[in-house]
Design a protein around this motif. Structure first.
Motif, PDB file in Angstrom:
ATOM      1  N   LYS A 110      26.216 -25.733 -19.572  1.00 56.47           N
ATOM      2  CA  LYS A 110      26.461 -26.883 -18.699  1.00 56.47           C
ATOM      3  C   LYS A 110      26.045 -28.197 -19.343  1.00 56.47           C
ATOM      4  O   LYS A 110      26.524 -29.250 -18.952  1.00 56.47           O
ATOM      5  CB  LYS A 110      25.699 -26.716 -17.368  1.00 56.47           C
ATOM      6  CG  LYS A 110      26.023 -25.411 -16.638  1.00 56.47           C
ATOM      7  CD  LYS A 110      27.491 -25.345 -16.210  1.00 56.47           C
ATOM      8  CE  LYS A 110      27.823 -24.006 -15.559  1.00 56.47           C
ATOM      9  NZ  LYS A 110      29.271 -23.823 -15.389  1.00 56.47           N
ATOM     10  N   TYR A 111      25.133 -28.130 -20.300  1.00 54.38           N
ATOM     11  CA  TYR A 111      24.654 -29.346 -20.956  1.00 54.38           C
ATOM     12  C   TYR A 111      24.569 -29.132 -22.457  1.00 54.38           C
ATOM     13  O   TYR A 111      23.970 -28.157 -22.910  1.00 54.38           O
ATOM     14  CB  TYR A 111      23.269 -29.744 -20.431  1.00 54.38           C
ATOM     15  CG  TYR A 111      23.240 -29.922 -18.930  1.00 54.38           C
ATOM     16  CD1 TYR A 111      23.603 -31.134 -18.342  1.00 54.38           C
ATOM     17  CD2 TYR A 111      22.884 -28.853 -18.104  1.00 54.38           C
ATOM     18  CE1 TYR A 111      23.607 -31.277 -16.962  1.00 54.38           C
ATOM     19  CE2 TYR A 111      22.884 -28.992 -16.727  1.00 54.38           C
ATOM     20  CZ  TYR A 111      23.246 -30.200 -16.159  1.00 54.38           C
ATOM     21  OH  TYR A 111      23.255 -30.342 -14.791  1.00 54.38           O
ATOM     22  N   SER A 157      26.032 -13.078 -18.140  1.00 58.38           N
ATOM     23  CA  SER A 157      27.031 -13.639 -17.230  1.00 58.38           C
ATOM     24  C   SER A 157      26.359 -14.076 -15.927  1.00 58.38           C
ATOM     25  O   SER A 157      25.372 -13.485 -15.485  1.00 58.38           O
ATOM     26  CB  SER A 157      28.171 -12.656 -16.988  1.00 58.38           C
ATOM     27  OG  SER A 157      27.651 -11.460 -16.554  1.00 58.38           O
ATOM     28  N   GLY A 158      26.903 -15.137 -15.371  1.00 54.27           N
ATOM     29  CA  GLY A 158      26.360 -15.688 -14.124  1.00 54.27           C
ATOM     30  C   GLY A 158      25.240 -16.693 -14.351  1.00 54.27           C
ATOM     31  O   GLY A 158      24.802 -17.358 -13.421  1.00 54.27           O
ATOM     32  N   LYS A 159      24.761 -16.800 -15.606  1.00 54.19           N
ATOM     33  CA  LYS A 159      23.662 -17.751 -15.863  1.00 54.19           C
ATOM     34  C   LYS A 159      24.183 -19.074 -16.444  1.00 54.19           C
ATOM     35  O   LYS A 159      25.202 -19.086 -17.133  1.00 54.19           O
ATOM     36  CB  LYS A 159      22.654 -17.135 -16.839  1.00 54.19           C
ATOM     37  CG  LYS A 159      21.795 -16.063 -16.181  1.00 54.19           C
ATOM     38  CD  LYS A 159      20.555 -15.786 -17.004  1.00 54.19           C
ATOM     39  CE  LYS A 159      19.604 -14.884 -16.236  1.00 54.19           C
ATOM     40  NZ  LYS A 159      18.427 -14.530 -17.016  1.00 54.19           N
ATOM     41  N   ASN A 160      23.441 -20.128 -16.164  1.00 47.20           N
ATOM     42  CA  ASN A 160      23.789 -21.447 -16.698  1.00 47.20           C
ATOM     43  C   ASN A 160      22.805 -21.858 -17.785  1.00 47.20           C
ATOM     44  O   ASN A 160      21.608 -21.597 -17.671  1.00 47.20           O
ATOM     45  CB  ASN A 160      23.731 -22.505 -15.591  1.00 47.20           C
ATOM     46  CG  ASN A 160      24.810 -22.272 -14.560  1.00 47.20           C
ATOM     47  OD1 ASN A 160      25.890 -21.769 -14.880  1.00 47.20           O
ATOM     48  ND2 ASN A 160      24.523 -22.615 -13.322  1.00 47.20           N
ATOM     49  N   TYR A 161      23.339 -22.527 -18.803  1.00 49.30           N
ATOM     50  CA  TYR A 161      22.502 -22.858 -19.966  1.00 49.30           C
ATOM     51  C   TYR A 161      22.672 -24.317 -20.389  1.00 49.30           C
ATOM     52  O   TYR A 161      23.690 -24.957 -20.089  1.00 49.30           O
ATOM     53  CB  TYR A 161      22.912 -21.992 -21.158  1.00 49.30           C
ATOM     54  CG  TYR A 161      22.722 -20.507 -20.960  1.00 49.30           C
ATOM     55  CD1 TYR A 161      21.537 -19.890 -21.343  1.00 49.30           C
ATOM     56  CD2 TYR A 161      23.730 -19.727 -20.394  1.00 49.30           C
ATOM     57  CE1 TYR A 161      21.371 -18.519 -21.165  1.00 49.30           C
ATOM     58  CE2 TYR A 161      23.565 -18.364 -20.210  1.00 49.30           C
ATOM     59  CZ  TYR A 161      22.383 -17.762 -20.603  1.00 49.30           C
ATOM     60  OH  TYR A 161      22.208 -16.413 -20.430  1.00 49.30           O
ATOM     61  N   ALA A 162      21.675 -24.781 -21.154  1.00 47.39           N
ATOM     62  CA  ALA A 162      21.817 -26.022 -21.936  1.00 47.39           C
ATOM     63  C   ALA A 162      21.604 -25.601 -23.380  1.00 47.39           C
ATOM     64  O   ALA A 162      20.921 -24.610 -23.648  1.00 47.39           O
ATOM     65  CB  ALA A 162      20.766 -27.048 -21.538  1.00 47.39           C
ATOM     66  N   ASP A 183      19.344 -21.923 -16.136  1.00 49.57           N
ATOM     67  CA  ASP A 183      18.472 -20.745 -16.107  1.00 49.57           C
ATOM     68  C   ASP A 183      17.684 -20.640 -17.409  1.00 49.57           C
ATOM     69  O   ASP A 183      16.598 -20.077 -17.435  1.00 49.57           O
ATOM     70  CB  ASP A 183      19.321 -19.478 -15.932  1.00 49.57           C
ATOM     71  CG  ASP A 183      20.059 -19.511 -14.607  1.00 49.57           C
ATOM     72  OD1 ASP A 183      19.394 -19.441 -13.571  1.00 49.57           O
ATOM     73  OD2 ASP A 183      21.311 -19.656 -14.620  1.00 49.57           O
ATOM     74  N   ALA A 184      18.267 -21.148 -18.484  1.00 49.74           N
ATOM     75  CA  ALA A 184      17.577 -21.058 -19.780  1.00 49.74           C
ATOM     76  C   ALA A 184      18.128 -22.126 -20.724  1.00 49.74           C
ATOM     77  O   ALA A 184      19.248 -22.620 -20.547  1.00 49.74           O
ATOM     78  CB  ALA A 184      17.778 -19.678 -20.391  1.00 49.74           C
ATOM     79  N   ALA A 185      17.303 -22.465 -21.724  1.00 49.88           N
ATOM     80  CA  ALA A 185      17.732 -23.441 -22.737  1.00 49.88           C
ATOM     81  C   ALA A 185      17.905 -22.713 -24.063  1.00 49.88           C
ATOM     82  O   ALA A 185      17.081 -21.859 -24.419  1.00 49.88           O
ATOM     83  CB  ALA A 185      16.685 -24.541 -22.868  1.00 49.88           C
ATOM     84  N   LEU A 186      18.975 -23.046 -24.771  1.00 48.63           N
ATOM     85  CA  LEU A 186      19.229 -22.425 -26.083  1.00 48.63           C
ATOM     86  C   LEU A 186      18.757 -23.429 -27.135  1.00 48.63           C
ATOM     87  O   LEU A 186      19.370 -24.492 -27.299  1.00 48.63           O
ATOM     88  CB  LEU A 186      20.721 -22.126 -26.229  1.00 48.63           C
ATOM     89  CG  LEU A 186      21.311 -21.333 -25.049  1.00 48.63           C
ATOM     90  CD1 LEU A 186      22.830 -21.293 -25.117  1.00 48.63           C
ATOM     91  CD2 LEU A 186      20.742 -19.916 -24.996  1.00 48.63           C
ATOM     92  N   VAL A 187      17.646 -23.112 -27.758  1.00 49.03           N
ATOM     93  CA  VAL A 187      17.019 -24.077 -28.666  1.00 49.03           C
ATOM     94  C   VAL A 187      16.801 -23.467 -30.051  1.00 49.03           C
ATOM     95  O   VAL A 187      16.740 -22.246 -30.204  1.00 49.03           O
ATOM     96  CB  VAL A 187      15.656 -24.562 -28.116  1.00 49.03           C
ATOM     97  CG1 VAL A 187      15.840 -25.482 -26.933  1.00 49.03           C
ATOM     98  CG2 VAL A 187      14.758 -23.393 -27.738  1.00 49.03           C
TER      99      VAL A 187
END
Ligand SMILES: Cc1cc2nc3c(=O)[nH]c(=O)nc-3n(C[C@H](O)[C@H](O)[C@H](O)COP(=O)(O)OP(=O)(O)OC[C@H]3O[C@@H](n4cnc5c(N)ncnc54)[C@H](O)[C@@H]3O)c2cc1C
Length: 448
Positions: free
Chosen positions: A203-204, A172-177, A124-128
């Motif tokens: 997740k990544y 909560s409920g969201k997936n991230y890299a 859902d979003a990338a943490l950069v």
């Protein structure tokens, strides 16, 4: 069970082994702790009401993060090669999208993979990490929700930035890299193997090979040495602007523009290298799904544009980048396993043997330093002598007397001088540093 463990964290900070990763803040259930900028980079300020789980004592990379145990728990095995860690496949690569490649630190692979993960809705979003937040000379981790936001955060940031403090801000409920430096990736994996819920939303984990980072004051001194007044503030700062390998570019409010080639501004390293860089034994980001470094070699440097060494550590990530290559998004050339290390022998030695010796020397003089649960099986006396020389340089470099050199010698001279000396030193120390590097093995320390 949760306990108030602020004393533990404060001891790590006082012992000067805190890497500023942000983990303790990220898992503080009270949400009241925070990271604060210091001259050493971000450091945790732990609230009196903090509720930090005891897992911090095994996951904090400034304390005793045990790599062999983490290998067993995460990869279910020790790596075949302790220099480069668990490897699925190795490639030379770059993004086929010109704007991503040009903007990237090397070949734009990290940025393009994140964009692809977003576009294919795997995350859902990338943490950069983005330079320029909250002000041009600073950098922070941000939540990038769109490919454009990811693209605007490309390039390397060579000052310390905390990343794991973002954990308690995940929805909560969201997936991230996430993009992480090696100590942060390992700490995150430790949480994941413990089953920490927030960490499992990531997740990544992808990240750069990491040699050295600089204390934030490097930029302050750099500008001061050029006669820039305090009130002439920075309006923009890029660490890898322009054509690969790029240059440091700083613009100020009076319209001044300073540019320094990547190979030249390396002269700042002996004066401002961070303690975490000297302490970490992990150069190749051993707990990331995808680790990317510059493909330093005469061949690629001549071609320009940006080439990366690309290492996948998990099948899941290998499938993704091959899917991207199949769709023509990125260019990947499969390589032998030693491509992961052949261009980086000096830096790998700097971490795998150098950090071990430096950490041991710190402990011998009564200072704190982590062991990471293993030691190199063999360290030659000649290598210890080389390390004594390097460490003395770093120790002297951080004194005000040494830093005065920056004001006396013009940057152009210093840059060329440093680069020439660096290459000479590399050639002289190569036999000692490469001695048995290919046979590098480790002794796993017993947990007491
Ligand atoms: C401190 C540091 C030291 C490095 N040392 C070496 C080295 O010695 N040798 C070598 O070959 N390569 C080194 N690298 C890696 C190299 O600079 C490139 O990052 C790498 O080649 C990836 O290039 P890329 O074009 O794929 O990345 P890009 O496409 O430009 O993407 C970079 C991504 O990494 C993220 N990022 C940038 N800085 C940080 C940070 N500090 N913490 C977490 N995430 C970050 C950005 O948000 C972006 O998403 C280092 C990187 C850093 C940050």
């Amino acid at each position: 069970m949760s306990v108030n463990i602020s004393g533990f964290v404060n001891k790590v900070v006082e012992g000067k082994t805190c890497t500023g990763c942000g983990l303790c803040v990220g898992i503080d259930e009270s949400g009241e702790s925070y990271m604060k900028d210091s001259k050493y980079g971000p450091r945790p300020v732990i609230s009196n009401n903090s509720i930090i789980s005891e897992e911090i004592t095994t996951a904090c990379p400034g304390y005793e993060l045990n790599y062999p145990e983490l290998y067993k728990k995460f990869y279910k095995q020790y790596p075949k090669n302790w220099l480069t860690g668990q490897i699925h496949s190795v490639y030379q690569g770059f993004s086929n999208e010109e704007i991503i490649r040009i903007n990237g630190a090397s070949g734009g692979i990290l940025t393009h993979v994140l964009i692809h993960l977003l576009r294919t809705k795997r995350i859902d979003a990338a943490l950069v990490v983005k330079q320029g937040i909250p002000s041009p000379e600073k950098a922070r981790i941000i939540v990038a929700n769109t490919p454009d936001e990811v693209l605007k955060a490309s390039q390397s940031v060579y000052i310390p930035v905390s990343t794991l403090d973002i954990l308690n801000k995940l929805e909560s409920g969201k997936n991230y890299a996430i993009t992480c430096l090696p100590d942060q990736a390992a700490a995150l994996r430790q949480l994941q193997v413990n089953g920490n819920e927030k960490s499992l939303q990531i997740k990544y984990v992808i990240g750069p090979y990491t040699g050295t980072a600089l204390y934030p004051s490097a930029i302050e001194y750099y500008l001061k040495s050029k006669g820039v007044k305090k009130n002439d503030t920075i309006t923009s700062l890029k660490w890898r602007a322009g054509e690969w390998p790029g240059y440091l570019e700083i613009k100020t409010s009076t319209g001044k523009v300073f540019r320094s080639k990547k190979v030249y501004y390396n002269f700042l390293i002996p004066f401002f290298v961070t303690n975490s860089s000297l302490q970490s034994m992990d150069f190749t980001n051993e707990f990331s799904d995808l680790a990317v470094g510059d493909a330093w070699s005469e061949k690629y440097e001549k071609l320009g544009h940006g080439f990366s060494v690309v290492v996948t550590r998990t099948k899941k990530m290998d499938n993704i980048i091959n899917e991207m290559a199949g769709a023509g998004l990125i260019n990947l050339q499969k390589q032998e396993l030693d491509f992961a290390s052949s261009m980086h022998g000096h830096m790998i030695d700097f971490k795998k043997r150098g950090s071990y010796i430096r950490n041991k020397m710190r402990r011998l003089i009564g200072k704190k330093a982590p062991t990471f649960g293993y030691t190199p099986s063999k360290v030659f006396f000649s290598r210890i002598l080389v390390e004594l020389f390097i460490s003395s340089l770093f120790l002297f470099g951080k004194t005000e007397l040494a830093r005065a050199v920056l004001f006396i010698v013009p940057e152009k001279t210093l840059g060329v001088m440093f680069n020439t000396l660096r290459l000479k030193w590399k050639a002289i120390s190569k036999p000692v540093k490469r001695k048995s590097l290919s046979d590098y093995n480790v002794t796993i320390l017993k947990n007491d």
